[in-house]
Design a protein around this motif. Structure first.
Motif, short mmCIF file in Angstrom:
data_model
loop_
_atom_site.label_atom_id
_atom_site.label_comp_id
_atom_site.label_asym_id
_atom_site.label_seq_id
_atom_site.Cartn_x
_atom_site.Cartn_y
_atom_site.Cartn_z
N LEU A 85 5.26 -24.16 -10.39
CA LEU A 85 4.30 -25.25 -10.52
C LEU A 85 2.93 -24.79 -11.01
O LEU A 85 2.26 -25.51 -11.75
CB LEU A 85 4.13 -25.96 -9.15
CG LEU A 85 5.40 -26.52 -8.52
CD1 LEU A 85 5.10 -27.09 -7.14
CD2 LEU A 85 6.02 -27.58 -9.42
N ARG A 86 2.51 -23.59 -10.62
CA ARG A 86 1.15 -23.14 -10.97
C ARG A 86 1.12 -21.63 -10.93
O ARG A 86 1.78 -20.99 -10.09
CB ARG A 86 0.14 -23.70 -9.98
CG ARG A 86 -1.30 -23.24 -10.17
CD ARG A 86 -2.23 -23.96 -9.19
NE ARG A 86 -3.60 -23.50 -9.31
CZ ARG A 86 -4.19 -22.62 -8.49
NH1 ARG A 86 -3.49 -22.09 -7.49
NH2 ARG A 86 -5.45 -22.27 -8.67
N VAL A 96 -11.05 -16.79 -9.46
CA VAL A 96 -9.92 -17.20 -10.28
C VAL A 96 -10.25 -16.85 -11.73
O VAL A 96 -11.16 -17.42 -12.34
CB VAL A 96 -9.63 -18.70 -10.12
CG1 VAL A 96 -8.48 -19.11 -11.03
CG2 VAL A 96 -9.32 -19.03 -8.68
N LEU A 97 -9.49 -15.90 -12.29
CA LEU A 97 -9.71 -15.49 -13.67
C LEU A 97 -9.05 -16.45 -14.65
O LEU A 97 -9.57 -16.69 -15.74
CB LEU A 97 -9.18 -14.07 -13.88
CG LEU A 97 -9.81 -12.98 -12.97
CD1 LEU A 97 -9.20 -11.63 -13.26
CD2 LEU A 97 -11.33 -12.94 -13.15
N ALA A 98 -7.89 -16.99 -14.24
CA ALA A 98 -7.19 -17.93 -15.10
C ALA A 98 -6.18 -18.68 -14.25
O ALA A 98 -5.68 -18.15 -13.25
CB ALA A 98 -6.49 -17.21 -16.24
N GLU A 99 -5.88 -19.90 -14.64
CA GLU A 99 -4.90 -20.68 -13.89
C GLU A 99 -4.29 -21.73 -14.81
O GLU A 99 -4.89 -22.11 -15.82
CB GLU A 99 -5.55 -21.34 -12.68
CG GLU A 99 -6.67 -22.30 -12.99
CD GLU A 99 -7.28 -22.89 -11.73
OE1 GLU A 99 -6.62 -22.83 -10.67
OE2 GLU A 99 -8.41 -23.41 -11.79
N SER A 100 -3.11 -22.19 -14.40
CA SER A 100 -2.39 -23.15 -15.23
C SER A 100 -2.59 -24.59 -14.79
O SER A 100 -2.08 -25.50 -15.43
CB SER A 100 -0.89 -22.82 -15.22
OG SER A 100 -0.37 -22.97 -13.90
N GLY A 101 -3.27 -24.82 -13.67
CA GLY A 101 -3.48 -26.18 -13.19
C GLY A 101 -4.14 -26.18 -11.83
O GLY A 101 -4.45 -25.12 -11.27
N PRO A 102 -4.37 -27.37 -11.25
CA PRO A 102 -5.02 -27.44 -9.93
C PRO A 102 -4.10 -26.93 -8.82
O PRO A 102 -2.88 -26.93 -8.94
CB PRO A 102 -5.30 -28.93 -9.77
CG PRO A 102 -4.26 -29.61 -10.62
CD PRO A 102 -4.05 -28.69 -11.79
N ALA A 103 -4.75 -26.48 -7.74
CA ALA A 103 -4.00 -25.95 -6.61
C ALA A 103 -3.23 -27.06 -5.90
O ALA A 103 -3.68 -28.20 -5.84
CB ALA A 103 -4.95 -25.25 -5.63
N GLY A 104 -2.07 -26.71 -5.36
CA GLY A 104 -1.26 -27.68 -4.63
C GLY A 104 -1.72 -27.83 -3.19
O GLY A 104 -2.66 -27.16 -2.74
N VAL A 114 5.63 -27.12 -1.44
CA VAL A 114 4.97 -26.15 -2.32
C VAL A 114 4.83 -24.85 -1.55
O VAL A 114 4.19 -24.79 -0.50
CB VAL A 114 3.59 -26.66 -2.77
CG1 VAL A 114 2.89 -25.61 -3.63
CG2 VAL A 114 3.72 -27.98 -3.53
N ALA A 115 5.43 -23.79 -2.08
CA ALA A 115 5.34 -22.45 -1.49
C ALA A 115 4.44 -21.57 -2.35
O ALA A 115 4.20 -21.86 -3.53
CB ALA A 115 6.73 -21.84 -1.35
N ARG A 116 3.91 -20.50 -1.74
CA ARG A 116 2.99 -19.60 -2.44
C ARG A 116 3.47 -18.15 -2.29
O ARG A 116 3.99 -17.77 -1.24
CB ARG A 116 1.58 -19.72 -1.87
CG ARG A 116 0.92 -21.05 -2.23
CD ARG A 116 -0.43 -21.21 -1.54
NE ARG A 116 -1.10 -22.43 -1.98
CZ ARG A 116 -0.78 -23.64 -1.55
NH1 ARG A 116 0.19 -23.79 -0.66
NH2 ARG A 116 -1.42 -24.71 -2.02
N LEU A 117 3.23 -17.40 -3.36
CA LEU A 117 3.54 -15.97 -3.36
C LEU A 117 2.43 -15.26 -4.11
O LEU A 117 2.07 -15.65 -5.22
CB LEU A 117 4.89 -15.70 -4.02
CG LEU A 117 5.29 -14.22 -4.11
CD1 LEU A 117 5.61 -13.68 -2.71
CD2 LEU A 117 6.48 -14.03 -5.04
N GLU A 148 2.54 -20.64 -7.31
CA GLU A 148 2.87 -21.81 -6.50
C GLU A 148 4.14 -22.42 -7.10
O GLU A 148 4.19 -22.72 -8.29
CB GLU A 148 1.73 -22.82 -6.51
CG GLU A 148 0.49 -22.33 -5.77
CD GLU A 148 -0.58 -23.41 -5.67
OE1 GLU A 148 -0.32 -24.55 -6.12
OE2 GLU A 148 -1.66 -23.11 -5.13
N TYR A 149 5.14 -22.63 -6.24
CA TYR A 149 6.44 -23.05 -6.75
C TYR A 149 7.12 -23.98 -5.75
O TYR A 149 6.74 -24.04 -4.56
CB TYR A 149 7.32 -21.83 -7.03
CG TYR A 149 7.55 -20.95 -5.83
CD1 TYR A 149 8.70 -21.10 -5.05
CD2 TYR A 149 6.62 -19.97 -5.45
CE1 TYR A 149 8.91 -20.30 -3.94
CE2 TYR A 149 6.82 -19.17 -4.35
CZ TYR A 149 7.97 -19.34 -3.59
OH TYR A 149 8.18 -18.57 -2.49
#
Length: 416
Positions: A85-86, A96-104, A114-117, A148-149
């Motif tokens: 997801l992110r 945050v240096l770079a990200e693909s979208g807003p946090a879940g 939504v899980a985080r690793l 985030e997946y």
């Protein structure tokens, strides 16, 4: 109900409860194991996505060095179909240096979905101990990759485990309900069978009593008449007169017994009509001992549908028992009231009370606590009341004595 049958039915119910408990315990244990496996799947899915992201092809110019954050962020789109997801690259200062979208959403991954690793962006280089005056190495803080997946396998396993647990609990509940229903139906059938057997017994007893009463009544009347004549002729001989008087007394007692037997056999025939409960109560008091019977008809209805003669007979039997239990000059109370659900007659005495061991069998034929009693008076009362669809009970009176309650349901006239 025979105690052996009752024990067997309770044993069956205990087996059903034990099976339901075993099913619930096994289901809960399996559910806890599935929960542990679910969290292992959450971590495993994250590791798989992390390695898939690192293995994505990169431009030729970037093969020599570590992947740039922009390239890793762009890889999220390629793995979106697999549940990613992110992607965010976290710098040494937690920026945050770079990200693909807003946090879940934050919270339990199995609740929010939504899980985080979080892992290092690339493996850290080995650290060598400094030599001589060489400057110490950096602090070793490297950029980190945050994924985030959606843990699809874990969520599916959790859904299956929860569904199986609910199904098991439902089966256990259904098993308990079925066992309880079977127990109640079996108990009701047993009670109905006992009631039918009792009615058959009473019917046979009534037929036998009717035959005996009719066969005994005529010769008994002749015996009583001749004994009374003999008693009159022996008035001048006290010794023989006393013996003749005793014969007359015994003949009178046998006459009362035959009359009681006839009342018992006739109690199953009703002639229902509309009558005044207050008048019935007053007549019953007049037929016993009006000086010692206090009649309260303030709450009595004006009219009621019942067999006035049979109810009067039942009240007379109750009043006679109450008067015999109460030592003179103690009074007996007869109260009539419409309680809203039916017609209630109460007869309260001031005697010693009925022993608890006699209460269950008090209304059975030939059961009595008096040496000279026939044991048919209360049996007639119960039979008359039950034919009306009512019931008769006995209660303890506050301050000593007993209270007999005769209750009749409303008839067609009162139901309107």
């Amino acid at each position: 109900m025979p105690w052996r049958t009752h024990v067997h039915e309770l044993g069956f119910l205990a087996v059903v409860v034990a099976l339901a408990g075993l099913l619930v315990g096994t289901s809960l244990s399996s559910y806890r194991g599935d929960r542990a496996l679910t969290w292992a799947l959450v971590a495993g899915e994250g590791e798989r996505l992390f390695h898939r992201l690192r293995e994505l092809p990169r431009p030729e110019s970037a093969q020599a060095g570590p992947p740039r954050p922009e390239q890793l962020v762009a890889g999220q789109a390629a793995l979106a179909a697999e549940g990613l997801l992110r992607v965010a690259v976290i710098g040494p200062g937690a920026e945050v240096l770079a990200e693909s979208g807003p946090a879940g959403p934050e919270g339990d991954a199995l609740v929010t979905g939504v899980a985080r690793l979080e892992r290092p962006l690339h493996p850290p280089r080995p650290q060598h101990p400094p030599r001589g005056d060489a400057p110490p190495p950096g602090d070793g803080v490297l950029p980190r990759l945050l994924l985030e997946y959606e843990p699809r396998l874990a969520l599916d396993l959790q859904h299956r485990a929860r569904r199986d647990l609910i199904a098991s609990l439902a089966v256990a509940a259904a098993l308990l309900i079925a066992g309880w229903v079977f127990y109640r139906l079996r108990r009701r059938a047993q009670l109905a069978e006992e009631g039918l057997a009792e009615r058959r017994h009473l019917a046979a007893l009534g037929e036998l009593s009717a035959v005996l009463a009719h066969e005994i009544r005529n010769p008994l009347a002749s015996l009583k008449g001749h004994a009374q004549l003999l008693e009159e002729q022996l008035a001048d001989d006290p010794r023989r007169h006393a013996k003749a008087h005793r014969v007359v007394d015994e003949a009178v007692r046998l006459e009362h017994l035959t009359n009681s037997l006839l009342d018992f056999t006739r109690a199953d025939r009703l002639a229902t009509g509309v009558a005044s409960p207050a008048e019935v109560a007053r007549r019953a008091a007049e037929l016993t001992d009006p000086a010692r019977v206090v009649v309260d008809v303030a709450g009595a209805p004006e009219r009621w549908s019942f067999d006035a003669m049979r109810i009067e007979q039942a009240l007379v039997n109750l009043l006679r028992n109450a008067l015999q239990a109460s030592a003179p000059p103690a009074e007996v109370e007869l109260k009539v009231v419409d309680d809203g659900d039916g017609l209630r007659f109460t007869v309260a005495d001031r005697g010693p009370g009925v022993p608890s061991e006699m209460r269950p069998r008090l209304f059975e034929p030939f059961v009595t606590g008096r040496a000279e009693g026939t044991g048919l008076g209360l049996a007639v009362v119960r039979r008359v009341v039950e034919l009306h669809g009512g019931k008769v009970t006995i209660e303890r009176r506050h301050g000593g004595g007993s209270v007999f309650v005769l209750w009749l349901p409303p008839g067609p006239q009162e139901a309107k």
